[in-house]
Design a protein around this motif. Structure first.
Motif, mmCIF file in Angstrom:
data_model
loop_
_atom_site.group_PDB
_atom_site.id
_atom_site.type_symbol
_atom_site.label_atom_id
_atom_site.label_comp_id
_atom_site.label_asym_id
_atom_site.label_seq_id
_atom_site.Cartn_x
_atom_site.Cartn_y
_atom_site.Cartn_z
ATOM 1 N N MET A 12 0.832 -1.194 0.000
ATOM 2 C CA MET A 12 0.000 0.000 0.000
ATOM 3 C C MET A 12 0.876 1.257 0.000
ATOM 4 S SD MET A 12 -2.649 1.241 2.944
ATOM 5 C CE MET A 12 -1.273 1.444 4.059
ATOM 6 N N GLU A 13 0.522 2.211 -0.817
ATOM 7 C CA GLU A 13 1.310 3.442 -0.890
ATOM 8 C C GLU A 13 1.028 4.329 0.318
ATOM 9 O OE1 GLU A 13 1.629 7.397 -3.586
ATOM 10 O OE2 GLU A 13 0.705 5.641 -4.521
ATOM 11 N N ARG A 14 2.094 4.816 0.942
ATOM 12 C CA ARG A 14 1.904 5.712 2.099
ATOM 13 C C ARG A 14 1.698 7.137 1.596
ATOM 14 N NH1 ARG A 14 3.437 5.084 7.136
ATOM 15 N NH2 ARG A 14 4.817 6.872 7.141
ATOM 16 N N THR A 15 0.631 7.725 2.064
ATOM 17 C CA THR A 15 0.287 9.070 1.608
ATOM 18 C C THR A 15 0.815 10.112 2.599
ATOM 19 O OG1 THR A 15 -1.758 9.167 2.872
ATOM 20 C CG2 THR A 15 -1.889 8.109 0.709
ATOM 21 N N ILE A 16 0.648 11.357 2.208
ATOM 22 C CA ILE A 16 1.052 12.463 3.078
ATOM 23 C C ILE A 16 0.301 12.407 4.420
ATOM 24 C CG2 ILE A 16 -0.628 14.189 2.227
ATOM 25 C CD1 ILE A 16 2.861 15.207 2.172
ATOM 26 N N PHE A 17 -0.941 11.911 4.396
ATOM 27 C CA PHE A 17 -1.709 11.851 5.646
ATOM 28 C C PHE A 17 -1.201 10.726 6.562
ATOM 29 C CE2 PHE A 17 -5.771 14.029 3.752
ATOM 30 C CZ PHE A 17 -5.047 15.201 3.605
ATOM 31 N N HIS A 18 -0.689 9.623 5.990
ATOM 32 C CA HIS A 18 -0.014 8.615 6.821
ATOM 33 C C HIS A 18 1.155 9.275 7.562
ATOM 34 C CE1 HIS A 18 -1.799 5.620 3.970
ATOM 35 N NE2 HIS A 18 -1.823 4.859 5.038
ATOM 36 N N LYS A 19 1.892 10.114 6.844
ATOM 37 C CA LYS A 19 3.090 10.734 7.433
ATOM 38 C C LYS A 19 2.704 11.748 8.501
ATOM 39 C CE LYS A 19 5.686 9.736 3.314
ATOM 40 N NZ LYS A 19 6.164 10.223 2.020
ATOM 41 N N ILE A 20 1.541 12.395 8.327
ATOM 42 C CA ILE A 20 1.057 13.324 9.368
ATOM 43 C C ILE A 20 0.662 12.526 10.613
ATOM 44 C CG2 ILE A 20 -0.850 14.874 9.965
ATOM 45 C CD1 ILE A 20 -0.577 16.073 7.110
ATOM 46 N N VAL A 21 -0.033 11.407 10.437
ATOM 47 C CA VAL A 21 -0.416 10.558 11.589
ATOM 48 C C VAL A 21 0.833 10.091 12.326
ATOM 49 C CG1 VAL A 21 -1.412 8.335 12.277
ATOM 50 C CG2 VAL A 21 -2.628 9.767 10.643
ATOM 51 N N ASP A 22 1.851 9.714 11.584
ATOM 52 C CA ASP A 22 3.090 9.197 12.185
ATOM 53 C C ASP A 22 4.040 10.297 12.666
ATOM 54 O OD1 ASP A 22 2.174 6.690 11.683
ATOM 55 O OD2 ASP A 22 3.387 6.378 9.870
ATOM 56 N N ARG A 23 3.599 11.537 12.498
ATOM 57 C CA ARG A 23 4.414 12.709 12.893
ATOM 58 C C ARG A 23 5.742 12.747 12.143
ATOM 59 N NH1 ARG A 23 -0.465 12.881 15.621
ATOM 60 N NH2 ARG A 23 -0.440 14.553 17.155
ATOM 61 N N GLN A 24 5.737 12.233 10.927
ATOM 62 C CA GLN A 24 6.952 12.319 10.093
ATOM 63 C C GLN A 24 7.007 13.652 9.365
ATOM 64 O OE1 GLN A 24 6.600 8.837 7.670
ATOM 65 N NE2 GLN A 24 7.655 7.545 9.149
ATOM 66 N N ILE A 25 5.832 14.242 9.140
ATOM 67 C CA ILE A 25 5.808 15.613 8.629
ATOM 68 C C ILE A 25 4.878 16.410 9.535
ATOM 69 C CG2 ILE A 25 6.335 14.973 6.233
ATOM 70 C CD1 ILE A 25 3.396 15.747 5.622
ATOM 71 N N PRO A 26 5.163 17.714 9.668
ATOM 72 C CA PRO A 26 4.380 18.514 10.603
ATOM 73 C C PRO A 26 2.998 18.886 10.062
ATOM 74 C CG PRO A 26 6.073 19.860 9.576
ATOM 75 C CD PRO A 26 6.262 18.470 9.050
ATOM 76 N N ALA A 27 2.083 19.102 10.970
ATOM 77 C CA ALA A 27 0.755 19.625 10.622
ATOM 78 C C ALA A 27 0.249 20.381 11.837
ATOM 79 C CB ALA A 27 -0.192 18.486 10.270
ATOM 80 N N SER A 28 -0.646 21.328 11.587
ATOM 81 C CA SER A 28 -1.259 22.069 12.695
ATOM 82 C C SER A 28 -2.448 21.262 13.211
ATOM 83 C CB SER A 28 -1.753 23.435 12.224
ATOM 84 O OG SER A 28 -0.677 24.221 11.822
ATOM 85 N N VAL A 29 -2.158 20.419 14.187
ATOM 86 C CA VAL A 29 -3.189 19.531 14.741
ATOM 87 C C VAL A 29 -4.098 20.336 15.673
ATOM 88 C CG1 VAL A 29 -3.586 17.528 16.239
ATOM 89 C CG2 VAL A 29 -1.771 17.466 14.510
ATOM 90 N N VAL A 30 -5.415 20.203 15.468
ATOM 91 C CA VAL A 30 -6.369 20.964 16.282
ATOM 92 C C VAL A 30 -7.249 20.061 17.144
ATOM 93 C CG1 VAL A 30 -6.447 22.906 14.662
ATOM 94 C CG2 VAL A 30 -8.082 21.025 14.406
ATOM 95 N N TYR A 31 -7.228 18.766 16.861
ATOM 96 C CA TYR A 31 -8.107 17.842 17.591
ATOM 97 C C TYR A 31 -7.520 16.441 17.454
ATOM 98 C CZ TYR A 31 -12.471 15.347 18.779
ATOM 99 O OH TYR A 31 -13.417 14.540 19.345
ATOM 100 N N GLU A 32 -7.505 15.707 18.567
ATOM 101 C CA GLU A 32 -6.977 14.344 18.486
ATOM 102 C C GLU A 32 -7.629 13.462 19.537
ATOM 103 O OE1 GLU A 32 -2.712 13.938 18.614
ATOM 104 O OE2 GLU A 32 -2.867 11.905 17.804
ATOM 105 N N THR A 33 -7.989 12.265 19.127
ATOM 106 C CA THR A 33 -8.477 11.227 20.038
ATOM 107 C C THR A 33 -7.673 9.963 19.675
ATOM 108 O OG1 THR A 33 -10.162 10.319 18.551
ATOM 109 C CG2 THR A 33 -10.819 12.214 19.903
ATOM 110 N N PRO A 34 -7.859 8.856 20.389
ATOM 111 C CA PRO A 34 -7.148 7.634 19.984
ATOM 112 C C PRO A 34 -7.502 7.191 18.555
ATOM 113 C CG PRO A 34 -7.958 7.420 22.220
ATOM 114 C CD PRO A 34 -8.544 8.690 21.693
#
Ligand code: 5GP
Length: 112
Positions: A1-23
């Motif tokens: 499976m190809e890893r997308t930019i959003f996989h990398k955001i979940v894994d904190r490999q690239i930064p994002a302005s996170v505003v909400y998080e649950t498990p």
């Protein structure tokens, strides 16, 4: 499976302005906002991964509901009274990132 930019955001490999998080769910500011408040909601767990609404199966049918509930809870917490929720479904629907996500757009600008 190809890893997308959003996989990398979940894994904190690239930064994002996170505003909400649950498990289960992560929400962050869209890098190219189309409204004063434009967020992207995604499911975090591998078992909930699906590339697109066009690929939903019985196993992943709960994921859109998970994202919608998270967006609704977020809006309530932040006092955002009105918003638009959209899924871009496949290329013809304008989808560019192949990791199911919910767009949250509001004309209400809030401090996040
Ligand atoms: P789609 O058209 O696939 O539904 O939307 C993908 C969204 O992700 C677009 O609105 C785009 O601006 C946003 N996006 C793409 N790459 C990044 C990124 O690296 N960081 C953030 N925060 N948003 C991104």
């Amino acid at each position: 499976m190809e890893r997308t930019i959003f996989h990398k955001i979940v894994d904190r490999q690239i930064p994002a302005s996170v505003v909400y998080e649950t498990p289960d769910v992560l929400a962050f500011k869209d890098i190219n906002p189309k409204a004063p408040t434009h967020l992207v909601f995604i499911a975090k767990k591998e078992k909930d991964f699906v590339a697109s609404i066009t690929d939903l199966t019985e196993d992943t049918a709960h994921v859109p509901g998970l994202l919608i509930c998270a967006a609704q809870k977020f809006a309530k917490e932040k006092g955002i009274g009105g918003y638009k929720l959209t899924f871009h479904c496949g290329k013809g629907g304008g989808q560019e990132v192949w990791y199911l996500h919910l767009h949250f757009l509001s004309q209400e600008a809030v401090q996040l």
